[in-house]
Every structure is written in C-alpha cells, then in structure tokens.
Design an enzyme around this catalytic site. Structure first.
Site, short mmCIF file in Angstrom:
data_model
loop_
_atom_site.label_atom_id
_atom_site.label_comp_id
_atom_site.label_asym_id
_atom_site.label_seq_id
_atom_site.Cartn_x
_atom_site.Cartn_y
_atom_site.Cartn_z
N ASN A 1 0.85 -1.20 0.00
CA ASN A 1 0.00 0.00 0.00
C ASN A 1 0.88 1.24 0.00
O ASN A 1 2.11 1.14 -0.03
CB ASN A 1 -0.96 -0.02 1.20
CG ASN A 1 -0.22 -0.06 2.51
OD1 ASN A 1 0.54 0.84 2.83
ND2 ASN A 1 -0.40 -1.13 3.28
N ASP B 1 -4.61 -6.46 5.37
CA ASP B 1 -5.59 -7.31 6.05
C ASP B 1 -5.54 -8.74 5.53
O ASP B 1 -5.87 -9.66 6.26
CB ASP B 1 -7.00 -6.73 5.85
CG ASP B 1 -7.16 -5.42 6.62
OD1 ASP B 1 -6.78 -5.41 7.80
OD2 ASP B 1 -7.64 -4.43 6.04
N LYS C 1 8.07 -17.52 -10.35
CA LYS C 1 7.38 -16.42 -11.02
C LYS C 1 6.22 -16.97 -11.86
O LYS C 1 6.42 -17.92 -12.63
CB LYS C 1 8.37 -15.66 -11.91
CG LYS C 1 7.75 -14.45 -12.55
CD LYS C 1 8.73 -13.72 -13.44
CE LYS C 1 7.97 -12.62 -14.20
NZ LYS C 1 8.76 -12.04 -15.26
N PRO D 1 -3.15 -11.92 10.78
CA PRO D 1 -3.47 -11.64 12.18
C PRO D 1 -3.58 -10.13 12.40
O PRO D 1 -2.87 -9.36 11.76
CB PRO D 1 -2.27 -12.21 12.95
CG PRO D 1 -1.18 -12.35 11.96
CD PRO D 1 -1.81 -12.50 10.61
N ASP D 2 -4.47 -9.72 13.28
CA ASP D 2 -4.56 -8.30 13.66
C ASP D 2 -3.57 -8.09 14.81
O ASP D 2 -3.78 -8.58 15.93
CB ASP D 2 -6.00 -7.94 14.08
CG ASP D 2 -6.14 -6.43 14.30
OD1 ASP D 2 -5.23 -5.83 14.90
OD2 ASP D 2 -7.17 -5.88 13.87
N ILE D 3 -2.47 -7.41 14.51
CA ILE D 3 -1.37 -7.29 15.48
C ILE D 3 -1.84 -6.49 16.70
O ILE D 3 -1.64 -6.90 17.85
CB ILE D 3 -0.15 -6.61 14.83
CG1 ILE D 3 0.26 -7.38 13.57
CG2 ILE D 3 1.01 -6.52 15.82
CD1 ILE D 3 1.22 -6.63 12.67
N PHE E 1 -3.90 3.36 15.17
CA PHE E 1 -4.16 4.37 14.15
C PHE E 1 -5.33 3.91 13.30
O PHE E 1 -5.51 2.71 13.09
CB PHE E 1 -2.92 4.57 13.26
CG PHE E 1 -2.04 5.69 13.73
CD1 PHE E 1 -1.32 5.57 14.90
CD2 PHE E 1 -1.95 6.88 13.01
CE1 PHE E 1 -0.52 6.61 15.36
CE2 PHE E 1 -1.15 7.93 13.45
CZ PHE E 1 -0.44 7.79 14.62
N LYS F 1 -14.08 2.59 16.27
CA LYS F 1 -12.92 1.68 16.12
C LYS F 1 -12.15 1.54 17.43
O LYS F 1 -11.65 0.48 17.78
CB LYS F 1 -12.01 2.16 14.99
CG LYS F 1 -10.89 1.19 14.70
CD LYS F 1 -10.21 1.47 13.39
CE LYS F 1 -11.01 0.95 12.20
NZ LYS F 1 -10.35 1.13 10.93
N LYS G 1 -11.52 -2.05 18.98
CA LYS G 1 -10.16 -2.56 19.16
C LYS G 1 -9.81 -2.71 20.64
O LYS G 1 -8.74 -3.23 20.97
CB LYS G 1 -9.16 -1.60 18.50
CG LYS G 1 -9.28 -1.51 16.99
CD LYS G 1 -8.21 -2.31 16.30
CE LYS G 1 -8.37 -2.26 14.79
NZ LYS G 1 -7.49 -3.17 14.07
O1 C5P Z 1 -8.99 -2.09 11.55
P1 C5P Z 1 -7.94 -1.25 10.96
O2 C5P Z 1 -7.03 -1.98 10.02
O3 C5P Z 1 -8.43 0.04 10.36
O4 C5P Z 1 -7.06 -0.81 12.22
C1 C5P Z 1 -5.95 -0.02 12.10
C2 C5P Z 1 -5.07 -0.17 13.30
O5 C5P Z 1 -4.82 -1.54 13.57
C3 C5P Z 1 -3.70 0.43 13.05
O6 C5P Z 1 -3.20 0.84 14.30
C4 C5P Z 1 -2.91 -0.75 12.50
O7 C5P Z 1 -1.52 -0.60 12.70
C5 C5P Z 1 -3.49 -1.90 13.31
N1 C5P Z 1 -3.50 -3.18 12.58
C6 C5P Z 1 -2.73 -4.22 13.01
N2 C5P Z 1 -2.77 -5.43 12.38
C7 C5P Z 1 -3.58 -5.61 11.31
C8 C5P Z 1 -4.40 -4.56 10.87
C9 C5P Z 1 -4.33 -3.35 11.52
O8 C5P Z 1 -1.97 -4.04 13.98
N3 C5P Z 1 -3.60 -6.79 10.71
#
Ligand code: C5P
Length: 401
Positions: A213, A282, A292, A310-312, A328, A342, A346
């Site tokens: 991105n 995501d 390739k 995974p959502d860190i 963020f 959000k 979160k």
């Molecule tokens: O849900 P969203 O992607 O908009 O959330 C953004 C926040 O979550 C940011 O702080 C981003 O660094 C964190 N994030 C994360 N892991 C992911 C997706 C988002 O830590 N897979």
C-alpha cells in the site's frame, strides 16, 4: 518544523582530532537551524582546522587563547558562557576528557568549562583511536565525567582515520545534532520502553510480485524519533520503506504482516507502550507461488486466493498484561464516527484517526485523538511536530493511567 535549537547559543569547543573537519559541517548546520554558535578552539584543534574557517562558518569571532584582550574585561573564560544555552565539545580528545575529569584549567577551553555556571549543560562528542578509547585510564575518566553530569554523545564504532577499526569514532554531525535536539526536549517518557510498528507490509504473490500500500512510514518513524527524544527506549518494527532508521532507535525490518506480528509478539511482554502505526495488509495471498507466475495466454489470468492476516494490535490489546496500546485508523470519510467506534472495537485506550489518502506519503498530516473522554484534534502540521504532540499526549495519559 522549527528546530529546538533555533535561538539557542551554543559554545562549540574543538579539541585536537581529525574529526575537526566534520565539525565544520556541524557548525554550519547549527547556524542553519537558527542557533548562535560561539567557537572556542584549543591549540591542538588549530593544527587540524583553522580558526579562519570556523569564524567564516559560525559568523562569530573564534577564541583560542585565555589571554585574548578582545574581550573588554579580558575574561573570555567567563564572558563566553554567561548567555549560553549549552557547551558542546566536538571533537573531544582523550586528553580533554582527562582534563574535564580532573578539573584542569590550563587553556581557554578547559578553564571555560570549569568556570561554566552550574546550570549550563556540557556535552562532549569523543573522537579517538580505538586503543585510546578502551584504555582503562580513559574509561575511568569517561565514567568520572558522566558522574559529574557531563553528557557523552557516542562515540561510534567503525573505521578510523588511523586505519584501525573499533570504538572511538566521533558521531556523524547529523547524529550529534539529534543528540543536541533531544537534550533540549523534556523527558516525558524517561525510561519507558516503546514498541512501534510503521510502514506498509508487502504480501508476496510470487518471488517478484506482491501486494502493498501507499504508506511511506514517515508518521511512524517520526513518532519513534519523538519518543526517543522524550527519553524512551524505542524499538521500531518496520515494513519496507525508503527511510533511514531514526538515530537512537532500534529498528527491525520485516516484510509481511505475519513477520510483523511475530516480531511484535516476541518482545511485547517487556514493553510499556505499543503504538501500531503500520498500514498492515488485512489479507495475504494464500496461494502465493514459489516461482514467477508466467503469462501463458492472453485469456489465462491467475486466480489469487486470500487468507486473513493476524490483527497485530488486537493480539497485543488482548494480552493479560497488555502495554498501553495506541492504534491508528486511516479512514476515507466520517472520521469522527468511525474513529470513536474503532477505538471501542479494538479495545484500546487511545486511537489516532487520520484521513488515509490525505496523509499517505505526505510530509504533513492532521490527527484526531479518540479516548474514553471523547476526541481532540491536532491541527494540520508536519509529521515531526504532530509526532511530538502525540508523544506528549501519550505521556500525559500513562501518568494518569
Ligand atoms: O482495523 P484497521 O485496520 O483500520 O485498524 C488499524 C489499526 O490496527 C492500526 O493501528 C494498525 O496498525 C493496526 N492493525 C494491526 N494489524 C492488522 C491490521 C491493523 O496491527 N492486521
């Protein structure tokens, strides 16, 4: 952003060392940042660079002699520091560290140092051969000057003018400036351990292609720098960016969201604050190819399948002993509504909202902070200024936490 050094008077002391040639550049940079520079040189320093050069670069008379009659009362060792904001000795030789440690005053610069007002900070940037630096006598003197409240910038390790390699190289001028700027910053995060993610992630499709991105990493890097300046120990887990690691910050480079997740989870237990600035993908490509992918015919397009990353931030926030978590949110619209929602979703105490397409890759940004008390706008500014404001907002909140 205006430098914290603007309007400050810095007494810049040069002692004998090849690194004097770098201090010409440092002197110029200080002037460009708006600092007033008063150069004082030892006789040894004048063997390496002339007072003429330093006078031209600083725009001020250079003093080398304690009996210089150009000062009306003939006391340059007193007068030169009375309106100063700091003394910086760069390069600082082995001999000069010895003199500082023992309170010698046998030339103008050493006399000026011992005669400085008690509140005036003294910084030194040592520069010497590796054996001179590691000699026990030098190390004793370094320990003594630190104990006396003198702040030591560096030295760094690396190749030296003498051809030997090791500790003792003077920090680069930009690094000395970073130390000096930080010295004028209040230490609102003193001793805190801060973990920050920054930049984009890169999810491979095959060995030469991937999905990423437009995040440049600038905001996260600026926050890392600001947290370090505020006295924190900072680790930056960064996706691929074109940025240099901020001075003083420990950087770990990763590529994918999974790698970023693993790097964060491996060290989050020891952290006080976690700031998730990275624009994490995501999804990753579940059927990424090891080779390739070839274009075999015009109609044949590869079918990519996606798996969720995974959502860190959520993983960290869910820990039993979670650090103070800051997230963020890059939205494209309805920031106030989405931001507040959000933060709750979160499960974090502080969420920083911005309009994604207005900030990615740019030098400026505007932020909205969401916490349990509502929201607060940080108006448009360069990312360095916003980072400093955000760090002080976080510091305020952890104090009352
Ligand atoms: O849900 P969203 O992607 O908009 O959330 C953004 C926040 O979550 C940011 O702080 C981003 O660094 C964190 N994030 C994360 N892991 C992911 C997706 C988002 O830590 N897979």
């Amino acid at each position: 952003m205006a430098s914290r050094l603007a309007g400050k008077k810095i007494v810049l002391g040069l002692t004998g060392g090849v690194a004097c040639y770098k201090v010409a550049d440092l002197c110029r940079s200080l002037g460009k940042l708006g600092a007033k520079v008063q150069v004082v040189m030892t006789q040894s320093a004048t063997q390496f660079i002339t007072p003429v050069t330093m006078q031209a670069l600083s725009g001020n008379t250079v003093y080398t002699d304690q009996w210089d009659a150009r000062i009306a009362n003939n006391m340059p060792h007193i007068d030169l520091t009375r309106d100063a904001d700091a003394i910086l000795i760069a390069p600082c030789s082995t001999n000069f560290i010895y003199k500082l440690a023992h309170g010698a005053c046998d030339d103008l610069l050493s006399t000026l140092c011992i005669a400085r007002p008690a509140h005036l900070p003294l910084f030194i940037a040592p520069a010497m051969n590796v054996e001179m630096w590691s000699n026990p006598a030098t190390q004793r003197n370094v320990a003594q000057v630190k104990q006396d409240g003198i702040q030591v910038f560096g030295p760094a390790a690396g190749e030296q003018a003498c051809g030997e390699v090791g500790m003792g190289r003077m920090l680069e001028p930009a690094q000395i400036l970073a130390e000096l700027e930080a010295a004028f910053q209040s230490k609102t995060m003193a001793g805190k351990r801060v973990l920050i993610t920054a930049g984009p992630t890169f999810e491979p499709i095959d060995p030469v292609r991937g999905i990423t991105n437009l995040s440049s990493g600038k905001m996260g890097y600026a926050i890392a720098q600001a947290a370090w300046e505020a006295g924190a120990h900072v680790t930056l887990v960064s996706g691929p960016t074109a940025l240099d690691a901020p001075y003083g910050v420990q950087r770990q480079q990763v590529q994918t969201a999974q790698q970023m997740h693993d790097a964060v989870m491996a060290q989050v237990n020891t952290q006080d604050i976690f700031i998730a600035v990275a624009a994490v993908a995501d999804w990753r490509v579940a059927n990424a190819s090891n080779q390739k992918i070839k274009k075999s015919s015009d109609s044949d397009t590869p079918q990519l399948q996606f798996a969720q990353n995974p959502d860190i931030l959520a993983s960290v926030a869910a820990l039993a002993k979670a650090p103070y978590c800051v997230g963020f949110a890059a939205e494209s619209e309805n920031l106030l509504e989405y931001g507040a929602a959000k933060r709750i979703k979160k499960n974090i105490p502080l969420l920083v909202g911005n309009i994604g397409h207005q900030t990615f890759g740019k030098d400026e940004n505007e932020l909205v902070l969401f916490d349990a008390n509502g929201h607060q706008a940080l108006p448009k500014a360069d990312k360095q200024s916003l980072a400093k404001q955000l760090v002080s907002e976080i510091a305020k909140r952890i104090q009352t936490n």
